[in-house]
Structure formats: C-alpha cells, structure tokens
Write a protein that holds these residues in place. Structure first.
Motif, PDB file in Angstrom:
ATOM      1  N   GLU A 113      73.361   2.904 -80.173  1.00 18.24           N
ATOM      2  CA  GLU A 113      72.124   2.637 -79.718  1.00 18.24           C
ATOM      3  C   GLU A 113      72.318   2.978 -77.812  1.00 18.24           C
ATOM      4  OE1 GLU A 113      68.479   1.993 -80.015  1.00 18.24           O
ATOM      5  OE2 GLU A 113      68.736   2.052 -81.810  1.00 18.24           O
ATOM      6  N   ALA A 372      65.954   7.029 -88.522  1.00 17.71           N
ATOM      7  CA  ALA A 372      65.484   6.299 -88.125  1.00 17.71           C
ATOM      8  C   ALA A 372      65.435   5.050 -88.083  1.00 17.71           C
ATOM      9  CB  ALA A 372      64.477   6.509 -87.782  1.00 17.71           C
ATOM     10  N   ARG A 373      65.619   4.728 -89.569  1.00 15.52           N
ATOM     11  CA  ARG A 373      66.039   3.621 -89.564  1.00 15.52           C
ATOM     12  C   ARG A 373      67.264   2.478 -89.499  1.00 15.52           C
ATOM     13  NH1 ARG A 373      65.849   2.930 -95.208  1.00 15.52           N
ATOM     14  NH2 ARG A 373      65.239   4.840 -95.788  1.00 15.52           N
ATOM     15  N   LYS A 374      68.404   3.556 -89.576  1.00 17.10           N
ATOM     16  CA  LYS A 374      69.812   2.567 -89.003  1.00 17.10           C
ATOM     17  C   LYS A 374      69.306   2.283 -87.819  1.00 17.10           C
ATOM     18  CE  LYS A 374      73.772   4.178 -89.102  1.00 17.10           C
ATOM     19  NZ  LYS A 374      75.408   5.349 -89.793  1.00 17.10           N
ATOM     20  N   ASP A 376      67.346   1.845 -86.029  1.00 15.93           N
ATOM     21  CA  ASP A 376      66.595   0.669 -85.697  1.00 15.93           C
ATOM     22  C   ASP A 376      67.272  -0.979 -86.385  1.00 15.93           C
ATOM     23  OD1 ASP A 376      63.958   1.424 -84.758  1.00 15.93           O
ATOM     24  OD2 ASP A 376      63.405   1.413 -86.858  1.00 15.93           O
ATOM     25  N   TYR A 377      68.597  -0.870 -87.187  1.00 15.20           N
ATOM     26  CA  TYR A 377      68.750  -1.967 -88.113  1.00 15.20           C
ATOM     27  C   TYR A 377      69.890  -2.257 -86.898  1.00 15.20           C
ATOM     28  CZ  TYR A 377      72.411  -4.000 -90.613  1.00 15.20           C
ATOM     29  OH  TYR A 377      73.178  -5.062 -90.687  1.00 15.20           O
ATOM     30  N   LYS A 379      69.935  -1.606 -83.419  1.00 20.52           N
ATOM     31  CA  LYS A 379      69.365  -2.171 -82.323  1.00 20.52           C
ATOM     32  C   LYS A 379      69.612  -3.272 -82.829  1.00 20.52           C
ATOM     33  CE  LYS A 379      65.837  -1.483 -79.162  1.00 20.52           C
ATOM     34  NZ  LYS A 379      64.280  -0.869 -79.047  1.00 20.52           N
ATOM     35  N   THR A 380      68.695  -4.294 -83.886  1.00 19.03           N
ATOM     36  CA  THR A 380      68.370  -5.854 -84.145  1.00 19.03           C
ATOM     37  C   THR A 380      69.872  -6.079 -84.214  1.00 19.03           C
ATOM     38  OG1 THR A 380      66.267  -4.863 -85.219  1.00 19.03           O
ATOM     39  CG2 THR A 380      67.051  -7.517 -85.704  1.00 19.03           C
TER      40      THR A 380
END
Length: 625
Positions: A113, A372-374, A376-377, A379-380
C-alpha cells in the motif's frame, strides 16, 4: 504512314489497346506477383516487410530509445509498423522493469500500500520522441502525397509529348534526342498515386513502343540502341538471379523491387529477343518471390505456435488467480507462480498481428485483477494490524500501570489475565510485534521479579515445611507396619503434628497431599476394623449387666441404637447428596471430594457397628425366651 496514324488513333480511342509483347508479359507478372510488378510495389510491400524487420529483438529501453531517436531525427521515412512495434516493445520492457522493482520491494518485506511508482525519465523522453516522429510522419505524408500529384502531372506531360511525336512520323528522327531525354526524365520521376500508376504505365509504354515503330533511324543506330538495352536488361537478369544467394530474404525481395523498376524503365530490345530476355528475368523473380512467400508462411506458423503457447499461459494464470487465498502465505505463493508465468510469457515471440494485442490484453487483465485483489487484501490486513497494535499498546499501558504494585496476589491475577487477553489479539507485523511483546513482557517481568524477591523468605519456609511433612509421612508408614496396642494414639499424634505444619511449595502441594492420605487411609481402614471388633466384643460382654438392670433395659438400649443408626444413615445421605454437586475440575475440588468420601466411609463403618450391636441385643433377648 497513314496506316500507322490510323493505328495510333485507334489506340487512343480503344479502351483495350493492342500492346507490345513485353508490355503484355509485364501484365502477366502483375497477375502472379502484384507486389513485384506494380510501380508502387515498394510501398505496397512495406507493411509486410516491416513485419519481418520488427522481429529485431531489443534487450533494453535504451536500444529502443536510440532507434526511435534515429527515426525522429534521421533522414529515413518513419514506417508506421516499425514505430508501433517500437512502442509495444518499449512499454513491454517498461512494465517488466516496473514489476521487477515491485517484486523486489515486496520480497524485502515492503508494504504494497505504501509502494509508489517513481516517474521514469526514459518514458518521458520516449513520449517526446514519439511526438516528433508523429509530426514527421504527418508532414512526410503530406509532402509525399503532394509529390506524387506533381509526379503524376509531370509524367502525364511526358506522355503527351511522346504522343505528339508519334502523331508526326516524319519528325521522329529529328525528335530522337528529345525522346531519349523524355525517357531519362521519366526514369528520374518517382512515385505517383497508386490508383493512377497502372494506367499511367500502360499509356507510357504504348506510346514508347509506337514511337520506336515509327522511328526512321538507320539500321545501325537502331541495332545499337537495342543492343544497349539488351546489355542493361541482361545485367538486370544476372542481378535478379544472384539474389537467390542472398541470405536475407526480405532484403532480396526489396532489391528485386528496384530491379523491376529499372527493367520497366529500360528501353525495348529487338523483337526476336524480347520474349527470351523477359522470361529469364521473370524466372529469377519467381525464385525470389517464392522464397519470400515461404519465409512468411514459416513466420505465420511460428506465430500460430506462439499464440497457442500464450493461450495456454492465459489459462494457467487464470487458474492460479481463481484459487482461494486463505492468508498471506497463499497470496505470496500465488504471486510467485504468476510472476513465473509472466517471465515465461516474455520468452515467447509475437502472435499473429490480429491476435497479438487481444491475447496480451487477456493475459494482462487476469494479472491486473489478481494484483488488485491482493492489494485490497493487504490493505485490509494492514488495517487489522493497526487495530491489533492499538489493542496491544492498550494492554502495555495497563501492565505498566501495575508493574510497581506491591499487592502481590491481586496484581498477579490481573497481569495473568492481561497475558491471556494478549494471546487472543490477532497478528501484527513481525518487527512491530516483537517490539510490543518486549515492552509488555518487560512490564510484567518487573512486577514478578519484585514479587519473587519479596517472597524469597516465604519460599524457604515452605521448603522446610515440605521436609517436615515428608518426615511425618515416613513415620506414618512405619506405624502401618507395626502391630499391637497404642497404634491409634500414635497415628492421632502424627496427624496432629502434620496438620500443625504450614504451607509447602505450590507445585509440591498435591503430590505430598496424596501421599499423606494414601498411607492415612490404609491406617484408618485397618484401625477401624480392629476398633469395631473390640467395641462389638466389649458391647456383647456388657449386655448381661444391662439385662440385670430390669426387664426394659435391653429394649431401651435397642431403641437408642436404632435412633443412632437412623441419625448416621441420614448424615451419610446428606454427604452423598452434597458430593453430587461438587466439581472435580480443579485440584482443590478433587481434594475436598476425597476428604468427604473418607468421612462417608467412616460413617458407614459406624452404621455397621451399630447394626451389629442391635443384632447382639436381639440374640440376647431370644436366648432369654
């Protein structure tokens, strides 16, 4: 002479004029080899040829930049296919370089991030040079179109001049030098609009042939002209034949285009040699064109193989991207697999032009979606790490607030509770987690070290008590081996001594407790049996004395014993009911249950003794009767 003029007029009016043999042969080759026979053949073949030239492999962005600068600021005409290819290669290298930097950053433990793509100076330079190339191509296109229109105008004027010569046969000999000058001028004029080229060439060749037919040169001059043309065309045939040895198929094809241009611009030879020299040149051209065709067929086959390989990689990366990621380890494992597939992709050449962009877009879309999904993961995950870190910092503050307390028992319980709560909090990054744990552990250790220092004297006393209790247990075991009178008194004395001894170390408490009661239970069991026998014998001996007191004495004693029996029985039931509510989940609970069981057993032994006394009274009464 009149016949010649009529023929010329017919040729002008007829839409399909009779043409000389050589001109017809040119058209035959146009049908077979359109690229080789068109006056604009070099332009027409540039797109296909550029597909081969673009196969040049560039190893770095610098090589691409050098080439685009050479095109932007050089004299050569920028070719669209090469420019597009350079753009594709540059951004392929650019993306690969960017992904390598990101991979290196992530492998070093970086946070995806916080990663920022740094501006690329090479990309800015490339964009600027591409702008220059675009402007040059637009300008050159306009200039070429204007030049073609001007060339068309000039060639039309030459045709009109030759046409005028053909209509004046008597002046043909005098106009010969002018005719030769017009031919030379025609050769020097280059490209014309493609849609006008064939018609323009046919008209020019028509009037050139007609001029030669009308020319009244002496046979020596005419033969000399034919001889020179034959020499030139023979050299062109030899040059075309030599091209078969050229290793570079594309270069040979280009050179052939120039030879064709020179051949058609060279004047005629004698009629009896026209077909022969043309067939020789045509045969050499066929060899070069077949090699050129085979080269592109092989290239297309390799491109189809590359398309199949890239399709398989698309399916492979799509399968990887579709797998479930249960944690960071899965994300990292799948990332490595996808990067490996990307590396393999780079080793595969181009797919067919129509599919090359589409297959790359399919591959890139899958990779982009995965990363992109990675992102987001993680980031969470980063947010969870922050929340967990905040919770652990709060526990650290609580532990620090308790570290100087001297309320040993209560504070110990609180710190132990904090430690248990710490274990329920989720993960944080390893480096930060180690730091927070050391800080938390430091506060806990500070308290427990102070508590241990304060309780050092107490622990010494507990160890002394442990030795004392073990000594009592040893003496109880010795008593258990003895026989004779006074055992019960000895046991009672040792029990009183044991109970007067203070606490022992917590870890040894249960072990010594179990050892003590094991030997005590054995003694009590043996003592209860012998005591009960003595009491019953003594009771039976005293029954006669009781009977002598009067008739109702035995009955009164019996009634008393029955009341005693019921009382003991009720007490046993009470203990057994209470035992049903006790839990043995702790060592303390287990010890209490053992103690109550011993009391119940003692009461049951007393009940048996009372029951035997009642039987003895009943036996005495029966004997009197």
């Amino acid at each position: 002479m009149m016949d010649s003029q009529e023929n010329i007029l017919q040729a002008e009016q007829n839409t399909t004029p009779a043409e000389p043999q050589e001109t017809k042969e040119v058209e035959k080759v146009e049908e077979q080899l359109p690229a080789a026979e068109e006056p604009q053949a070099e332009e027409a073949s540039q797109v296909e040829t550029q597909q081969v030239e673009e196969r040049k492999v560039y190893q770095s962005k610098k090589e691409v930049l050098d080439r685009i600068k050479e095109i932007a600021h050089g004299e050569e005409v920028p070719q669209k296919d090469e420019v597009d290819y350079l753009k594709t290669v540059f951004y392929k290298l650019h993306i690969a370089e960017r992904e390598a930097k990101l991979k290196e950053y992530l492998e070093a433990g970086g946070d995806p991030e916080t990663y920022q793509v740094t501006p690329d100076e090479d990309e800015e330079v490339f964009k600027a040079e591409m702008g220059v190339v675009k402007e040059r191509r637009q300008q050159q296109f306009r200039e070429q179109e204007a030049e073609k229109e001007e060339n068309l105008k000039k060639k039309l004027e030459i045709i009109e001049k030759i046409k005028a010569m053909v209509t004046s046969p008597e002046e043909a000999n005098k106009a010969y030098q002018e005719f030769k000058a017009l031919q030379q001028e025609w050769k020097e004029i280059k490209n014309v609009p493609a849609e006008k080229a064939n018609e323009l060439w046919r008209n020019y060749q028509l009037y050139v042939e007609q001029f030669y037919d009308l020319l009244k040169l002496n046979s020596e001059a005419r033969e000399y002209d034919f001889k020179k043309n034959l020499e030139l065309k023979t050299k062109l045939c030899e040059a075309a034949e030599k091209l078969a040895e050229e290793e570079d198929v594309v270069s040979a094809f280009h050179q052939l285009q120039k030879l064709h241009q020179e051949y058609r611009e060279t004047g005629p030879v004698s009629k009896e040699l026209r077909e022969e020299i043309w067939q020789r040149f045509k045969a050499a051209s066929t060899v070069i064109n077949k090699r050129h065709q085979q080269h592109f067929e092989g290239l297309r086959a390799r491109e189809e193989e590359n398309l199949a390989k890239k399709t398989a990689l698309c399916e492979k990366v799509e399968a990887i991207a579709a797998e479930e990621n249960k944690g960071s380890a899965d994300w990292e494992r799948h990332t490595k697999e996808i990067i490996d597939v990307q590396a393999e992709w780079k080793t595969i050449g181009f797919a067919p032009q129509k599919m090359n962009v589409k297959i790359f877009e399919r591959f890139r879309a899958t990779c982009d979606d995965f990363f992109a999904r990675k992102a987001d993961y993680f980031k969470t995950l980063k947010e969870n790490f922050r929340e967990n870190a905040d919770k652990k910092r709060a526990l650290i503050e609580k532990a620090k607030a308790l570290q100087d307390s001297t309320d040993w028992k209560a504070t110990s319980d609180k710190l132990i509770a904090l430690q248990k709560e710490w274990k329920t909090i989720g993960m944080v990054p390893k480096k930060l987690g180690d730091q927070l744990w050391e800080e938390f552990l430091g506060a806990c250790n500070k308290f427990f070290e102070a508590r241990n220092a304060a309780g050092a004297g107490q622990r010494s006393e507990e160890h002394q008590n442990l030795e004392k209790k073990r000594d009592v247990i040893s003496r109880l075991k010795a008593v258990a081996e003895e026989a004779g009178e006074g055992i019960q008194e000895k046991v009672q004395e040792l029990v009183s001594e044991y109970q007067s001894i203070g606490h022992v170390p917590f870890k040894e408490k249960d072990k010594v407790y179990e050892e003590y009661h094991a030997v005590l239970d054995k003694l009590y069991k043996e003592l209860n049996i012998s005591v009960a026998k003595r009491r019953l014998n003594s009771f039976k001996q005293n029954l006669k004395q009781v009977a002598e007191r009067g008739e109702g004495a035995l009955d009164s004693e019996r009634a008393r014993l029955i009341r005693q029996y019921e009382t003991i029985k009720q007490e046993v039931q009470t203990y057994e009911n209470n035992l049903g509510f006790l839990s043995v989940s702790s060592k303390k609970g287990n010890s209490l249950i053992d103690e109550m069981n011993r009391k119940v057993q003692k009461l049951k032994d007393d009940m048996n003794l009372v029951r035997e006394k009642i039987k003895a009274i009943d036996a005495e009464n029966a004997e009197k009767e």
